[in-house]
Design an enzyme around this catalytic site. Structure first.
Site, PDB file in Angstrom:
ATOM      1  N   ASN A   1       0.852  -1.199   0.000  1.00 52.78           N
ATOM      2  CA  ASN A   1       0.000   0.000   0.000  1.00 52.78           C
ATOM      3  C   ASN A   1       0.880   1.238   0.000  1.00 52.78           C
ATOM      4  O   ASN A   1       1.692   1.437   0.895  1.00 52.78           O
ATOM      5  CB  ASN A   1      -0.909  -0.011   1.236  1.00 52.78           C
ATOM      6  CG  ASN A   1      -2.002   1.034   1.140  1.00 52.78           C
ATOM      7  OD1 ASN A   1      -1.862   2.049   0.444  1.00 52.78           O
ATOM      8  ND2 ASN A   1      -3.093   0.799   1.839  1.00 52.78           N
TER       9      ASN A   1
ATOM     10  N   CYS B   1      -5.238   1.409  -1.447  1.00 59.75           N
ATOM     11  CA  CYS B   1      -5.756   0.053  -1.259  1.00 59.75           C
ATOM     12  C   CYS B   1      -6.898  -0.254  -2.228  1.00 59.75           C
ATOM     13  O   CYS B   1      -7.111  -1.395  -2.582  1.00 59.75           O
ATOM     14  CB  CYS B   1      -6.174  -0.175   0.188  1.00 59.75           C
ATOM     15  SG  CYS B   1      -7.105   1.161   0.930  1.00 59.75           S
TER      16      CYS B   1
ATOM     17  N   HIS C   1     -11.068   1.520   4.278  1.00 59.53           N
ATOM     18  CA  HIS C   1     -10.101   0.545   3.770  1.00 59.53           C
ATOM     19  C   HIS C   1     -10.787  -0.318   2.710  1.00 59.53           C
ATOM     20  O   HIS C   1     -11.989  -0.573   2.772  1.00 59.53           O
ATOM     21  CB  HIS C   1      -9.615  -0.326   4.935  1.00 59.53           C
ATOM     22  CG  HIS C   1      -8.533  -1.281   4.554  1.00 59.53           C
ATOM     23  ND1 HIS C   1      -7.363  -0.868   3.959  1.00 59.53           N
ATOM     24  CD2 HIS C   1      -8.456  -2.637   4.664  1.00 59.53           C
ATOM     25  CE1 HIS C   1      -6.604  -1.930   3.727  1.00 59.53           C
ATOM     26  NE2 HIS C   1      -7.235  -3.009   4.145  1.00 59.53           N
TER      27      HIS C   1
ATOM     28  N   ASP D   1      -5.846  -8.475   0.995  1.00 59.46           N
ATOM     29  CA  ASP D   1      -5.881  -7.265   1.814  1.00 59.46           C
ATOM     30  C   ASP D   1      -4.490  -6.638   1.798  1.00 59.46           C
ATOM     31  O   ASP D   1      -3.657  -6.911   2.662  1.00 59.46           O
ATOM     32  CB  ASP D   1      -6.302  -7.627   3.245  1.00 59.46           C
ATOM     33  CG  ASP D   1      -6.557  -6.397   4.107  1.00 59.46           C
ATOM     34  OD1 ASP D   1      -6.264  -5.272   3.647  1.00 59.46           O
ATOM     35  OD2 ASP D   1      -7.040  -6.554   5.242  1.00 59.46           O
TER      36      ASP D   1
END
Length: 1051
Positions: A104, A109, A356, A373
């Site tokens: 990131n 993201c 997020h 993620d």
């Protein structure tokens, strides 16, 4: 707003806690506008707090009308769930899941989740790999190369991958760029740019083939016979979430008919105002259907954006043909089954002001889902990927179920905002195999080299023992002394104070008390413990490294491990110390002087402009309210000058990316000059007019600028790329003209424009394929850079004409294959850039031997033994790439010159799939490497597209048989297939099944004929062949073997 570990200072050494938590600022008036954000973190001594740098605008908080501050009270809620400790340092996504994540950059993201989704569409990845790029391209300036590089690393790396090169390639290289866009904009920007870059290549049209669908907007009058329609394309569909319970409800709303009546009547041509129906119906859906869920909407009442967290369901299988095709227009092809299976769920967690993003993906459409993620990839079950991303509210379990308590409900702020479905009938084509053969050789070489360098660095770190990963409980302490500064400055280094790789290192247990460590130092250097004072080094914001402060008495009672935590928060790094030793007149060590807050430790370097030398002469403590003029006599003594010598002082501030060295006013205090502990002062004799004329670099800043930019370049002749011809000391700031002028001067050449330079490929250790264009780079530094490496090699040529004139011409390397001889000759064709392929062939005819005077030539583009393109004679040569592809010229066989309306050329090859069935001969239609076996009654011509398609997407007629030939023997054969004929509905195919050497006038060694599945003997086969009158066999060189094959087909 941050969550902190309150007692972190008193917790035992090495503690850590993993927690998932949310922070909420409650809106006391409009509860639905409550701001809530959630995250997770591994808390430890280095990072004892974690949270959000930008939680919400302060203006909203202070605005009494917004509802966050009521009666001077703001309500903040924190939900914290401490979980089993997950060791983020040692978790290996690749090992656990087979996949790696993306780093990131900060606010990126949402890009990471989209890129992972696109990467896991193999057909898309294959198309990206087949976009033409060269090793001269830079990823930061080439979207295709940046995406190829990113996808390659995702496929073959063992750790998470950075995205900076990609974002820089399409201009989003700042934090603000991402804050000003959303995932839908990014998706469209990426699609548009790739679509544009694919034009004119073998993968042209891939974006449309995958993602483009069409719908029809219509307005139909009720009382008169009039209808207006307009066809539009789409790459994604925006579906309403508010007021819809699921995807089907959103599609119902999408095609909902609107009545145009009353004041809103429709003005129909020649009919005036009419009552009408207005709506949208779908003509076709794409193989990959991207659905953007409208989770964010504008609230006109509050004049602000809000997030819709309502429950919204989406199925694992989506049937868009339901209810007799209610979503389809009358023009839709009802033979296409629009049944889709879910591939990806992109999730947003948080509120309208931020949050997020992550994605749930099932790469192979199996039952196993994965959560991507950012850097972390984990296995997840279907419930987590689907049901838990519906959004809505969730009830907490009652603590006292026997009582009639109202259940507590809370809004789920994590929910799906984008869905990707793949059509069932296309999934075998889209979820295809992608391997190294799909990746350009220069890209594989470059990225493998990068990986090797990383591995080499790891091995080096392991050898030094600097990493805690390799030496459990041990780490390195590096101790720099005055002697190191004297030895290194002016020899090994010129900037900063010391190269820590060259100072004394101590491998020690991290639990060792620091006082015991001082005894180890005393044994090594002979300095008594009481006479030692240690300073911690600090990396400053300008990337310099300086002694920052001495250790306190309290710190010296701690362990060396704790001191390393204090000095450097980066894991697995060394403890770096500066040992201050005070020497008396007899050079024996003395106790270190007392240091107050008013004292500053400064380091001094002396510059000699005549000798062009810089050396370290010592250090001094000064008072911050003192002035440089107070220490002039002492500095002269350190330099060996007369006490009254006039000197000039400069502060060495930084050296990357540019040198900053500023003059110090001797009349100002050290505090006024902003000097502090660890700063460096360079001084020299005051420059005179005479010395300024005699010296190249009369002042310190000029010398440091020279040292920073000087570069010894090894020049090699392009004809002898392994041998150094001569060396020149140049400056990285030299312009293109400066460099070629110096080279021409060395070679005794009057015209520098006849010098052509070529950069060095650090990975292949060869010249780059493309030379440097005339004034194509600004400075020498640009010539020497190759990705993240700097070379010191340049290649030169002396041209017969000036380079600017040559650049108006295009030079192509063409491999000419003789029609009757086993002979290949490479020719260089030089023509004006506006020339056509026809001009190239005409020029080539004057240089080659033809089989007969009227022979016609054609030019082909070949890659990995496959034909990617046959160039039309009218195509301009300016954009033809002969570095990445092979250009092949050959005579056009006579039988191909006048194809009839039902004749066409197709690709044919032999293949072996099932080695157990050695005696089986089967025909198959092949696309993307997958065979579809043909029955005798199949009409083969209907399988092939009407236009030629080349490269990874080309279609073949394949013959499966036992693997009796050498590997990869037949990769590239173009044969004539006669189409459009039928003999009583019977398909007759005669094929040579054994490759054999060709001799003039030879005939096939074996023939087999299939007629409705029955072998009827070679005589009938010969009769059919004779009747077909196909002509002479085609011959060609295939991976070194001369072979021939024929295919005859009748329909």
């Amino acid at each position: 707003m941050y969550l902190d570990v309150a007692d972190s200072a008193t917790l035992p050494y090495g503690w850590s806690r993993y927690a998932q938590f949310s922070l909420t600022v409650v809106n006391q008036v409009y509860f639905r506008h409550t701001v809530r954000k959630e995250t997770q973190h591994q808390f430890n001594a280095r990072e004892s707090d974690w949270g959000f740098t930008s939680f919400m605008p302060l203006s909203d908080l202070y605005d009494p009308g917004k509802g966050y501050l009521v009666n001077d009270t703001c309500i903040i809620e924190a939900e914290v769930a401490v979980r089993r400790v997950v060791d983020y340092w040692t978790y290996d996504s690749k090992k656990e899941t087979g996949y790696v994540g993306l780093k990131n950059q900060g606010a990126t993201c949402y890009m990471n989740s989209l890129l992972q989704t696109l990467y896991h569409i193999p057909y898309f990845r294959k198309a990206v790999y087949h976009m033409p790029t060269t090793e001269n391209d830079m990823p930061s300036g080439s979207i295709p190369l940046a995406l190829q590089s990113l996808f390659y690393k995702l496929q073959y790396s063992d750790s998470s991958v950075a995205t900076k090169e990609l974002t820089k390639s399409f201009g989003w290289d700042t934090y603000d760029s991402f804050m000003q866009h959303d995932v839908q904009e990014l998706n469209r920007v990426l699609s548009e740019k790739l679509e544009d870059k694919m034009k004119g290549t073998v993968v042209e049209g891939t974006i449309q083939q995958l993602f483009e669908g069409h719908h029809m907007n219509y307005i139909e009058c009720i009382n008169v016979d009039y209808k207006s329609t307009r066809k539009e394309s789409f790459y994604d569909l925006q579906l309403d979430v508010k007021g819809c319970r699921d995807v089907y409800a959103s599609f119902d709303k999408y095609v909902e008919v609107e009545r145009l009546e009353g004041d809103n009547k429709y003005h129909a041509e020649q009919h005036g105002l009419q009552d009408a129906r207005k709506g949208v119906l779908f003509i076709d859906f794409p193989p990959v259907l991207q659905l953007q869920l409208k989770r964010f909407e504008y609230d006109f009442m509050r004049d602000t954006m809000v997030k819709i967290n309502d429950r919204y369901e989406f199925p694992l299988q989506l049937d868009l043909d339901r209810e007799n095709g209610k979503y389809l227009s009358p023009d839709a092809d009802r033979r296409v089954r629009n049944l889709y299976t879910l591939h990806s769920v992109l999730v947003h967690s948080g509120g309208v002001h931020g949050g997020h993003y992550y994605a749930f993906i099932r790469p192979t459409l199996s039952d196993q889902w994965f959560k991507f993620d950012d850097e972390r990839v984990t296995k997840e079950d279907m419930k987590r990927a689907l049901e838990e991303q519906y959004g809505g509210e969730e009830e907490l379990p009652q603590t006292n179920p026997g009582f009639n308590n109202t259940p507590f409900k809370f809004t789920k702020y994590s929910n799906a905002y984008m869905l990707v479905y793949i059509r069932e009938s296309d999934k075998d084509k889209i979820i295809c195999n992608v391997d190294e053969k799909d990746i350009a050789e220069h890209l594989r070489m470059r990225l493998k080299k990068e990986q090797e360098e990383k591995e080499q660095k790891k091995r080096k770190d392991k050898a030094r023992g600097s990493s805690l990963y390799y030496y459990k409980g041990l780490f390195i302490a590096l101790v720099a002394r005055n002697e190191d500064l004297v030895e290194q400055i002016g020899r090994d280094i010129y900037f900063d104070l010391v190269d820590h790789d060259k100072v004394r290192s101590f491998r020690i247990q991290k639990q060792m008390p620091f006082n015991l460590f001082k005894e180890e130092v005393a044994k090594e250097f002979g300095i008594p413990v009481k006479l030692q004072r240690f300073w911690l080094w600090a990396k400053r914001q300008n990337h310099t490294y300086r002694p920052n402060r001495p250790l306190t008495q309290m710190e010296e009672t701690q362990s060396v491990g704790q001191l390393r935590e204090v000095s450097n928060k980066t894991p697995n790094t060394e403890l770096k110390l500066f040992l201050e030793v005070e020497l008396g007149p007899d050079l024996h060590p003395l106790p270190p002087p007392d240091k107050s807050k008013e004292d500053i430790l400064l380091f001094f370097k002396l510059y000699d402009p005549v000798k062009e030398e810089l050396r370290y002469v010592g250090r001094l403590f000064v008072k911050n309210n003192g002035k440089p003029i107070d220490i002039i006599v002492k500095l002269n003594e350190m330099a060996g000058f007369a006490p009254d010598e006039e000197i000039e002082l400069y502060e060495e501030i930084k050296f990357e990316p540019n040198v900053m060295c500023e003059h110090i006013d001797k009349r100002l205090t050290f505090r006024a000059s902003q000097l502090e502990d660890g700063d460096i002062i360079c001084f020299q004799k005051a420059a005179t007019v005479e010395s300024a004329e005699q010296c190249r670099y009369p002042e310190v800043p000029m010398f440091l600028e020279y040292v920073h930019n000087r570069q010894v370049v090894h020049f090699r002749s392009l004809e002898k790329p392994k041998e150094d011809d001569f060396c020149l000391e140049l400056s990285k700031t030299f312009t293109y003209d400066d460099v070629v002028e110096r080279v021409a001067q060395h070679l005794g050449l009057d015209d520098p424009t006849k010098i052509r330079l070529t950069s060095h490929n650090c990975y292949s250790q060869q010249p780059k394929p493309q030379p440097i264009k005339f004034r194509g780079v600004d400075h020498l530094s640009d010539m020497l850079i190759h990705y993240n490496q700097t070379s010191d090699i340049l290649y030169y040529e002396v041209l017969d004409i000036p380079l600017p004139e040559l650049q108006c011409l295009k030079t192509l390397k063409v491999a000419f294959h003789h029609a009757t001889k086993d002979e290949v000759v490479i020719h260089s064709i030089r023509l004006p850039k506006q020339s056509t392929v026809g001009d190239v062939l005409n020029d080539l005819k004057t240089k080659v031997e033809l089989s007969h005077p009227n022979a016609e030539l054609r030019l082909l583009e070949v890659f990995y033994h496959k034909i990617y393109k046959i160039f039309p004679p009218s195509e301009k040569i300016e954009n033809i790439n002969d570095q990445y592809w092979t250009l092949r010229a050959e005579e056009i066989p006579e039988e191909e010159k006048n194809l009839g309306p039902h004749d066409r050329l197709i690709h044919v090859y032999h293949f072996t799939k099932d080695p157990s069935q050695n005696q089986t001969w089967k025909f198959a239609f092949l696309s993307l490497g997958r065979p579809e076996y043909l029955q005798d009654s199949d009409i083969v011509s209907s399988r092939f597209q009407r236009r030629d398609v080349y490269g990874a997407w080309e279609q073949y007629l394949g013959l499966e048989h036992s693997d009796s030939a050498p590997k990869e023997l037949i990769q590239r054969i173009r044969l004539r297939l006669l189409l459009g004929w039928e003999i009583g509905g019977v398909v007759v195919v005669v094929v040579v099944v054994d490759p054999f050497p060709v001799h003039p006038g030879s005939s096939p060694s074996k023939c087999k004929t299939w007629m409705n599945g029955n072998s009827v003997g070679s005589d009938i086969g010969k009769g059919v062949a004779k009747e077909a009158d196909v002509g002479r066999p085609w011959t060609g060189i295939l991976t070194g073997d001369l072979i021939t094959s024929k295919v005859y087909a009748r329909y």
